[in-house]
Design a protein around this motif. Structure first.
Motif, PDB file in Angstrom:
ATOM      1  N   LYS A 145      -1.951  -9.234  -2.990  1.00 49.02           N
ATOM      2  CA  LYS A 145      -0.545  -9.585  -2.798  1.00 49.02           C
ATOM      3  C   LYS A 145       0.345  -8.471  -3.356  1.00 49.02           C
ATOM      4  CE  LYS A 145       2.654 -13.315  -3.791  1.00 49.02           C
ATOM      5  NZ  LYS A 145       2.953 -14.289  -4.854  1.00 49.02           N
ATOM      6  N   ALA A 146      -0.010  -7.978  -4.531  1.00 52.80           N
ATOM      7  CA  ALA A 146       0.770  -6.899  -5.149  1.00 52.80           C
ATOM      8  C   ALA A 146       0.762  -5.661  -4.252  1.00 52.80           C
ATOM      9  CB  ALA A 146       0.199  -6.565  -6.526  1.00 52.80           C
ATOM     10  N   TRP A 147      -0.385  -5.380  -3.671  1.00 50.30           N
ATOM     11  CA  TRP A 147      -0.520  -4.221  -2.771  1.00 50.30           C
ATOM     12  C   TRP A 147       0.431  -4.369  -1.577  1.00 50.30           C
ATOM     13  CZ3 TRP A 147      -5.989  -2.401  -0.607  1.00 50.30           C
ATOM     14  CH2 TRP A 147      -5.816  -1.210   0.118  1.00 50.30           C
ATOM     15  N   ALA A 148       0.340  -5.554  -0.922  1.00 45.89           N
ATOM     16  CA  ALA A 148       1.161  -5.780   0.266  1.00 45.89           C
ATOM     17  C   ALA A 148       2.647  -5.741  -0.087  1.00 45.89           C
ATOM     18  CB  ALA A 148       0.795  -7.116   0.905  1.00 45.89           C
ATOM     19  N   ALA A 149       2.963  -6.214  -1.311  1.00 46.23           N
ATOM     20  CA  ALA A 149       4.364  -6.260  -1.718  1.00 46.23           C
ATOM     21  C   ALA A 149       4.830  -4.905  -2.277  1.00 46.23           C
ATOM     22  CB  ALA A 149       4.559  -7.358  -2.765  1.00 46.23           C
ATOM     23  N   LYS A 150       3.916  -3.932  -2.292  1.00 47.30           N
ATOM     24  CA  LYS A 150       4.198  -2.614  -2.873  1.00 47.30           C
ATOM     25  C   LYS A 150       4.688  -2.735  -4.322  1.00 47.30           C
ATOM     26  CE  LYS A 150       6.777  -1.315   0.719  1.00 47.30           C
ATOM     27  NZ  LYS A 150       7.632  -0.396   1.505  1.00 47.30           N
TER      28      LYS A 150
ATOM     29  N   ARG B  51      -2.103   6.767  -5.134  1.00 49.55           N
ATOM     30  CA  ARG B  51      -1.935   5.399  -4.650  1.00 49.55           C
ATOM     31  C   ARG B  51      -0.455   5.089  -4.468  1.00 49.55           C
ATOM     32  NH1 ARG B  51      -4.985   4.116  -1.679  1.00 49.55           N
ATOM     33  NH2 ARG B  51      -4.622   1.869  -1.868  1.00 49.55           N
ATOM     34  N   ARG B  52       0.332   5.485  -5.458  1.00 49.73           N
ATOM     35  CA  ARG B  52       1.773   5.223  -5.418  1.00 49.73           C
ATOM     36  C   ARG B  52       2.370   5.830  -4.148  1.00 49.73           C
ATOM     37  NH1 ARG B  52       2.548   6.503 -10.782  1.00 49.73           N
ATOM     38  NH2 ARG B  52       2.395   4.421 -11.661  1.00 49.73           N
ATOM     39  N   GLN B  53       2.025   7.110  -3.913  1.00 49.15           N
ATOM     40  CA  GLN B  53       2.570   7.792  -2.733  1.00 49.15           C
ATOM     41  C   GLN B  53       2.147   7.096  -1.450  1.00 49.15           C
ATOM     42  OE1 GLN B  53       1.420  11.881  -2.751  1.00 49.15           O
ATOM     43  NE2 GLN B  53       2.742  12.368  -4.480  1.00 49.15           N
ATOM     44  N   ARG B  54       0.866   6.772  -1.367  1.00 47.24           N
ATOM     45  CA  ARG B  54       0.347   6.164  -0.143  1.00 47.24           C
ATOM     46  C   ARG B  54       0.991   4.815   0.119  1.00 47.24           C
ATOM     47  NH1 ARG B  54      -5.507   7.973   0.413  1.00 47.24           N
ATOM     48  NH2 ARG B  54      -5.153  10.142   0.944  1.00 47.24           N
ATOM     49  N   ILE B  55       1.141   4.041  -0.940  1.00 49.32           N
ATOM     50  CA  ILE B  55       1.576   2.660  -0.750  1.00 49.32           C
ATOM     51  C   ILE B  55       3.090   2.586  -0.572  1.00 49.32           C
ATOM     52  CG2 ILE B  55       1.725   0.395  -1.882  1.00 49.32           C
ATOM     53  CD1 ILE B  55      -1.070   1.011  -3.058  1.00 49.32           C
ATOM     54  N   VAL B  56       3.798   3.273  -1.457  1.00 52.22           N
ATOM     55  CA  VAL B  56       5.256   3.149  -1.421  1.00 52.22           C
ATOM     56  C   VAL B  56       5.826   3.755  -0.136  1.00 52.22           C
ATOM     57  CG1 VAL B  56       7.394   3.804  -2.609  1.00 52.22           C
ATOM     58  CG2 VAL B  56       5.415   3.054  -3.923  1.00 52.22           C
ATOM     59  N   SER B  57       5.125   4.766   0.425  1.00 55.19           N
ATOM     60  CA  SER B  57       5.667   5.440   1.604  1.00 55.19           C
ATOM     61  C   SER B  57       5.595   4.572   2.869  1.00 55.19           C
ATOM     62  CB  SER B  57       4.902   6.743   1.844  1.00 55.19           C
ATOM     63  OG  SER B  57       3.563   6.437   2.182  1.00 55.19           O
ATOM     64  N   LYS B  58       4.822   3.496   2.819  1.00 55.02           N
ATOM     65  CA  LYS B  58       4.683   2.657   4.016  1.00 55.02           C
ATOM     66  C   LYS B  58       5.884   1.714   4.133  1.00 55.02           C
ATOM     67  CE  LYS B  58       0.348   3.989   4.979  1.00 55.02           C
ATOM     68  NZ  LYS B  58       0.249   5.089   3.997  1.00 55.02           N
ATOM     69  N   ASN B  59       6.289   1.479   5.381  1.00 59.63           N
ATOM     70  CA  ASN B  59       7.395   0.541   5.584  1.00 59.63           C
ATOM     71  C   ASN B  59       6.927  -0.889   5.385  1.00 59.63           C
ATOM     72  OD1 ASN B  59       9.438   2.395   6.208  1.00 59.63           O
ATOM     73  ND2 ASN B  59       8.559   2.664   8.263  1.00 59.63           N
ATOM     74  N   ASN B  60       5.762  -1.135   5.962  1.00 61.25           N
ATOM     75  CA  ASN B  60       5.276  -2.495   6.023  1.00 61.25           C
ATOM     76  C   ASN B  60       3.786  -2.537   5.755  1.00 61.25           C
ATOM     77  OD1 ASN B  60       6.272  -5.093   6.576  1.00 61.25           O
ATOM     78  ND2 ASN B  60       7.412  -4.179   8.307  1.00 61.25           N
ATOM     79  N   ILE B  61       3.380  -3.346   4.833  1.00 58.61           N
ATOM     80  CA  ILE B  61       1.938  -3.479   4.606  1.00 58.61           C
ATOM     81  C   ILE B  61       1.570  -4.948   4.731  1.00 58.61           C
ATOM     82  CG2 ILE B  61       0.060  -3.217   2.934  1.00 58.61           C
ATOM     83  CD1 ILE B  61       1.578  -0.929   1.682  1.00 58.61           C
TER      84      ILE B  61
ATOM     85  N   LYS C 104      -3.058  -3.596   7.522  1.00 56.49           N
ATOM     86  CA  LYS C 104      -2.160  -3.003   8.517  1.00 56.49           C
ATOM     87  C   LYS C 104      -0.992  -2.385   7.770  1.00 56.49           C
ATOM     88  CE  LYS C 104      -3.061  -5.915  12.549  1.00 56.49           C
ATOM     89  NZ  LYS C 104      -3.918  -6.970  11.957  1.00 56.49           N
ATOM     90  N   ALA C 105      -0.724  -1.146   8.117  1.00 51.98           N
ATOM     91  CA  ALA C 105       0.440  -0.499   7.523  1.00 51.98           C
ATOM     92  C   ALA C 105       1.088   0.325   8.615  1.00 51.98           C
ATOM     93  CB  ALA C 105       0.021   0.385   6.359  1.00 51.98           C
ATOM     94  N   ASP C 106       2.313  -0.033   8.963  1.00 53.26           N
ATOM     95  CA  ASP C 106       3.002   0.651  10.051  1.00 53.26           C
ATOM     96  C   ASP C 106       2.069   0.709  11.260  1.00 53.26           C
ATOM     97  OD1 ASP C 106       4.457   2.915   7.639  1.00 53.26           O
ATOM     98  OD2 ASP C 106       4.917   0.840   8.111  1.00 53.26           O
ATOM     99  N   ALA C 107       1.766   1.916  11.768  1.00 55.64           N
ATOM    100  CA  ALA C 107       0.959   2.014  12.984  1.00 55.64           C
ATOM    101  C   ALA C 107      -0.533   1.850  12.712  1.00 55.64           C
ATOM    102  CB  ALA C 107       1.204   3.366  13.654  1.00 55.64           C
ATOM    103  N   LEU C 108      -0.877   1.877  11.450  1.00 53.65           N
ATOM    104  CA  LEU C 108      -2.302   1.906  11.103  1.00 53.65           C
ATOM    105  C   LEU C 108      -2.851   0.496  10.915  1.00 53.65           C
ATOM    106  CD1 LEU C 108      -4.738   3.685  10.176  1.00 53.65           C
ATOM    107  CD2 LEU C 108      -3.841   3.438   7.868  1.00 53.65           C
ATOM    108  N   SER C 109      -4.046   0.327  11.433  1.00 48.00           N
ATOM    109  CA  SER C 109      -4.682  -0.965  11.240  1.00 48.00           C
ATOM    110  C   SER C 109      -6.155  -0.720  10.948  1.00 48.00           C
ATOM    111  CB  SER C 109      -4.504  -1.800  12.506  1.00 48.00           C
ATOM    112  OG  SER C 109      -5.475  -2.814  12.545  1.00 48.00           O
ATOM    113  N   VAL C 110      -6.588  -1.115   9.767  1.00 50.79           N
ATOM    114  CA  VAL C 110      -7.973  -0.859   9.366  1.00 50.79           C
ATOM    115  C   VAL C 110      -8.618  -2.153   8.924  1.00 50.79           C
ATOM    116  CG1 VAL C 110      -9.496   0.486   7.891  1.00 50.79           C
ATOM    117  CG2 VAL C 110      -7.268   1.403   8.493  1.00 50.79           C
TER     118      VAL C 110
END
Lengths: 341, 413
Positions: free
Chosen positions: A243-248, A276-286, A311-317
């Motif tokens: 949840k924390a991850w998705a909520a950035k 991690r901070r860069q990767r996560i915070v830079s996403k619009n939507n997780i 799923k983050a922006d265009a990426l879906s893994v």
């Protein structure tokens, strides 16, 4: 007039595609279609479908990945190298493009570049067994070249080119990209550095993973009921982490990792946290969905396994994930995180 | 990683770590070569070996990843350094599977090139041994009894260590400035006859500096012939010729410890430093089975009886006491084919020209060579008082019981 009608058809196609964009399920169908065409050897058709898709969604990693595979299959090695290189630039967190880049370099006899790409794949995902196996083969090939030079033998004719495994699909829930019968990552023979146990991810977790918090193998000190409640605590900790991850929420996210957590590669804790901070915070939507979560507890240690739909922006893994946790005071903290089979 | 490989490298590393002077010296050498690089454009002698040893040290410390990175850059810079390739191969192999021995090559390769593999292991051992067993501080090879200021440099080869030591001769004495891995004859040392593929043992001098353009690639960056067979060798009936210090062919950075037809072979960067440093005709090259390292003062004590004999010879010649003078020459004296009787008239002429003036021995040097016989190779300018110059003489003396006697005397051109 021909010109005009072609233009109209194009517009129509665009409209149809645009209409389908709102339905995420359609993406999966497109992927499946391309995959099917590739499997049956209809590469031209597969390519047409990929090109068509990318015309509207040029950044889509899965379609770009297919494109690279098709280019490779049709002998356009340099184009394929370009495609996978750009994927590694746009999605440095994905190990598969690095792996395929390595396969292409190895095919050209550029084993040093292949090695560098595979080491990146493993740095990105320490438990990526295909990359480990490929890297083992590349090391062996490089060693053989060095030995031939040492002994002044003409090794070109004597040693076969290693056959490295190409990943055919980016998000491979059934791990079809793995070699048949591939064991969990073989541990590198010599630990890279004593400080990086993360580089030997293939070892089975220290804690034997029971199917779930099964009372069948109760810890002698904890009655089943206690283990059961511990399993619930672990599950809650894992869900809070997701949840924390998705909520950035970086404080809560990073706080879920214990002091003993070893970042992947040779990273220091602080550089890992920055990354991690860069990767996560830079996403619009997780968005993050955990499925098939199973937890096994052994004393103050626990292992949580699940499928993670990210799923983050265009990426879906979609990937399998294992978290090792240790109880510290009243909290369960992550000490090891591994992705893949 | 199995014990065999580890044990080997750990031994190597421990030895190297404890041999602090070696490490310090290697570092200093690097610095020195960098500063002299400004003067000499390039000077990378000894660098490849220092980098190889660094790889060993890291491996011994278990820093495999660093060792691999260093080995990789080493073979990139020296792709023909076979031993470095072997170590690089081992470090790569260790990433894929456990190693069982040093040079853990696949069976097929070992079968095809077993001899080469064994030679590379020998080379590795030789390099490590020479770096672990350093000459004690302040000692010199026992042969260097007295060097003149004209001998600005001196070279000593220790065949048992596959090592060449380069000295600078200063007002304060001999300083070891560098030492290098070398190869000697395929059949070893103690050359006797032409074609025996052995390296001669004895006291020699560099006789010329051959233009590399006139040489085959095989000899690398140059060649410095030495005066084998010398007077003592010829007296003993030894044959052969063309013993050189030379470099390595383009496809080999260094050669096996036992590799040549009798020459002393150095890596090209090492040879280049020697060629730049030494002086043709005056730089002595002592080749021995094993160097006996001794403090300089003990050398002086040893040379006392010889110095007295030399002074007595000089007095006899200065005083024109011909019979006394003749007593310093052996019965089997031979100078360029002339027996003592045949040579006497020339000696008599010299004495008459001196006419009782004291003669001075300028720039005197003598090097001792002891095997079955105890001999001395003596060089000086013979200058009678009242003259500025005189001929440069070389004598070979031999100890007969307690008496030192001359068995060869000649002028150097």
């Amino acid at each position: 007039m021909k010109h005009g009608s072609a233009h109209i058809t194009h517009l129509l196609r665009l409209a149809i595609l645009a209409g389908s964009l709102s339905l995420t399920a359609v993406h999966a169908d497109d992927y499946a279609d391309v995959n099917q065409l590739m499997r049956t050897g209809k590469l031209a058709e597969a390519q047409a479908k990929v090109d068509q898709y990318l015309a509207t969604k040029p950044r889509d990693p899965q379609m770009r990945f297919f494109k690279g595979v098709i280019q490779r299959e049709t002998g356009k090695t340099n184009d394929a190298i370009g495609t996978f290189t750009r994927l590694t630039e746009d999605y440095p967190e994905l190990p598969e493009p690095y792996n395929n880049l390595a396969v292409l370099y190895a095919g050209q006899g550029q084993y040093d570049k292949a090695r560098a790409a595979l080491e990146m794949a493993i740095r990105t995902n320490p438990s990526y067994s295909t990359a480990h196996e490929n890297l083992g083969d590349v090391y062996a090939k490089l060693a053989s070249q060095a030995y031939n030079k040492a002994l002044q033998l003409d090794g070109s004719s004597t040693t076969a080119q290693p056959k490295l495994a190409l990943i055919r699909e980016l998000f491979d829930p059934n791990a079809k990209g793995q070699r048949p019968g591939a064991q969990p990552t073989p541990a590198p023979a010599a630990p890279a550095a004593p400080a990086a146990p993360a580089a030997t991810p293939g070892k089975p977790p220290v804690v034997a993973a029971a199917p779930s918090a099964a009372p069948a193998s109760p810890s002698p000190t904890a009655p089943p009921a206690a283990a059961d409640s511990a399993a619930k605590d672990v599950e809650a900790a894992v869900r809070a982490w997701a949840k924390a991850w998705a909520a950035k929420d970086m404080t809560a996210y990073l706080g879920a990792y214990g002091k003993e957590f070893t970042p992947p590669g040779k990273q220091s804790r602080s550089s890992w946290e920055n990354e991690r901070r860069q990767r996560i915070v830079s996403k619009n939507n997780i968005s993050l969905r955990l499925e098939n979560l199973s937890v096994s507890v052994n004393g103050n240690k626990a292992v949580a396994k699940f499928r993670q739909d990210y799923k983050a922006d265009a990426l879906s893994v979609s990937s399998r994930k294992t978290l090792d946790l240790v109880k510290s005071g009243e909290r369960w903290l992550i000490v090891r995180e591994s992705t893949g089979t | 990683m199995t014990q065999g490989f580890f044990a080997f490298l750990l031994i190597a590393a421990t030895g190297l770590l404890s041999a602090a002077p070696a490490g310090a010296e290697a570092g200093k050498k690097h610095q020195k070569s960098e500063s002299s690089a400004r003067r000499n454009s390039t000077s990378n002698d000894g660098v490849a070996e220092a980098r190889l040893i660094e790889v060993y040290r890291l491996t011994g410390q278990g820093k495999m990843r660093d060792a691999l990175a260093k080995a990789e850059s080493l073979v990139r810079d020296y792709p023909n350094f076979q031993l470095a390739q072997l170590v690089y191969g081992d470090l790569l192999t260790s990433r894929a599977r456990p190693l069982h021995k040093f040079g853990d090559v696949p069976e097929a390769l070992a079968h095809k090139a077993g001899a080469t593999l064994a030679e590379l292991r020998d080379e590795s051992q030789a390099r490590i041994k020479a770096l672990r067993e350093r000459p004690p501080a302040g000692t010199i090879p026992s042969q260097f009894l007295a060097l003149s200021p004209r001998n600005k440099h001196a070279i000593a080869v220790d065949a048992s260590r596959s090592r060449l030591y380069l000295f600078e001769n200063t007002a304060q004495g001999l300083n070891l400035v560098a030492d290098y891995y070398i190869s000697v004859g395929k059949s070893g040392i103690e050359k006797m006859v032409e074609g025996d593929a052995r390296t001669p043992l004895g006291v020699y001098f560099i006789t010329s500096n051959l233009d590399p353009k006139s040489l085959r690639d095989f000899y690398g960056s140059g060649a410095l012939p030495i005066n084998y067979p010398n007077v003592l060798d010829s007296k003993r009936g030894k044959t052969g010729r063309g013993i050189w210090l030379h470099g390595t062919p383009p496809n080999q950075f260094s050669r096996a410890p036992l590799a040549s037809d009798g020459c002393v072979v150095l890596a090209n960067p090492d040879l280049e430093r020697i060629i730049r440093t030494v002086e043709v005709r005056t730089t002595p090259v002592v080749i021995s089975h094993k160097i006996d390292w001794v403090p300089p003062h003990s050398v002086r004590a040893q040379s006392k009886t010889f110095e007295e004999a030399l002074a007595a010879w000089r007095n006899a010649k200065s005083n024109g006491d011909f019979q006394q003078l003749l007593s310093f020459y052996t019965a089997d004296f031979n100078s360029q084919g002339k027996t003592l009787r045949e040579w006497e008239p020339a000696l008599r002429n010299e004495v008459e020209r001196v006419r009782g003036r004291p003669i001075q021995l300028k720039d005197l040097s003598y090097l001792r060579w002891t095997d079955a016989a105890d001999t001395m190779v003596v060089t000086f300018g013979e200058v009678p008082d009242g003259t500025r110059t005189g001929p440069t003489k070389r004598q070979y003396w031999i100890r007969e019981g307690n008496q030192w006697k001359i068995f060869y005397e000649g002028n150097l051109g």
